[in-house]
Scaffold this motif. Sequence first.
Motif, PDB file in Angstrom:
ATOM      1  N   THR A  42       0.834  -1.211   0.000  1.00 19.42           N
ATOM      2  CA  THR A  42       0.000   0.000   0.000  1.00 19.42           C
ATOM      3  C   THR A  42       0.866   1.258   0.000  1.00 19.42           C
ATOM      4  N   ASP A  93      -7.582  -4.402  -2.549  1.00 20.61           N
ATOM      5  CA  ASP A  93      -7.504  -5.108  -1.267  1.00 20.61           C
ATOM      6  C   ASP A  93      -8.785  -4.823  -0.490  1.00 20.61           C
ATOM      7  N   SER A 138      -7.163   0.024   2.399  1.00 19.65           N
ATOM      8  CA  SER A 138      -6.250   1.027   2.970  1.00 19.65           C
ATOM      9  C   SER A 138      -5.989   2.191   2.019  1.00 19.65           C
ATOM     10  N   ASP A 153      -3.236  -1.890  -6.047  1.00 19.08           N
ATOM     11  CA  ASP A 153      -2.825  -2.326  -4.703  1.00 19.08           C
ATOM     12  C   ASP A 153      -3.587  -3.608  -4.368  1.00 19.08           C
TER      13      ASP A 153
HETATM   14 MG    MG Z   1      -1.945  -3.026   1.985  1.00 14.11          MG
END
Ligand code: MG
Length: 206
Positions: free
Chosen positions: A16, A38, A42, A80
Motif C-alpha cells: 500500500t 484489497d 487502505s 494495490d
Molecule cells: Mg496493503
Amino acid sequence: MAVIALVGNKGGAGKTTLSINLAVALAEQADTVLMDADPQGSSVQWKVIGDSHLPVVVAGEPLDEAIATMARQHQHVVVDCPPSVQAPQTHEALQACDVALIPVQPSPVDLWATVHIEQAIERAKQANSQLSPWLIINQLEPRTTLSRLVREAVAEIDIPVAETAIRRRAIYRSSVLEGKSVYDMGRRGADAVSELNQLIREVIPS
Ligand SMILES: [Mg+2]
Ligand SMILES: Nc1ncnc2c1ncn2[C@@H]1O[C@H](COP(=O)(O)OP(=O)(O)O)[C@@H](O)[C@H]1O
C-alpha cells in the motif's frame, strides 16, 4: 503507459505504501489512477483522510476486466492487491498487468515466503508473457544492509531484484497517516522521493 500491480503473499510488506507513493509520482508525469483491490481498503482510506488529487477507485470485479477498463481511461494504472497469492485479485492482477512489483523486507523469512509468489508469477506468465516482475527490497536498514543470508536467499528466487532498494524511513509512515505522500513533505521527504524516482526509472517502462 503501464499497468503496475503491487502483489505479495504477506501483509506489512509495503504494497500500500508503495502503491500510493508510486501512483502520486507517476501522476506528476501522466494521467494515473490508483485501484484499491484489497478488501481492507487502505488506499481508499488514505484518499478519504487526505486531500490528494490522485483518483483512487475501489476495484470492481473481476479485477482483470476492471483493470482493462481503467487502462482505457488512464495512462498509468497502479493496483494495490491483497496480501495473498490465493486471492483471486492477485491472480487477476497478474494476468492484466505489465509490471508486478513485489515488496519484501530484507529478512530471510520474508524472502522464503516469496516461493508462493514465484509460482504465481510463473503461472501468470503462461498467459501474460509480457509480464515484468520485480522484487523490491523495502524497509532496508542502511547499516545492516543485506546480510549474507539474505543475499543467498535472493539468489535462489527466480524473480529479478530491483537494484534500487527502499529504506526504512519514518516519513513513509507519517505521510501516509496524514493522507499524503512523501512527494508532499518538502525537504523531509527528499531522500524518499529520490529513491522512489530511481526505482521508477529502473522498473517502469517510460
Ligand atoms: Mg496493503
Ligand atoms: N520503507 C518504509 N519505511 C518505513 N515504514 C514503512 C516502509 N514501508 C512500509 N512501511 C510501514 O509498514 C507498514 C506496512 O506497510 P503497508 O504498505 O501497509 O504494507 P502492505 O500493504 O503490504 O500490507 C505500514 O505501517 C507502513 O507505514
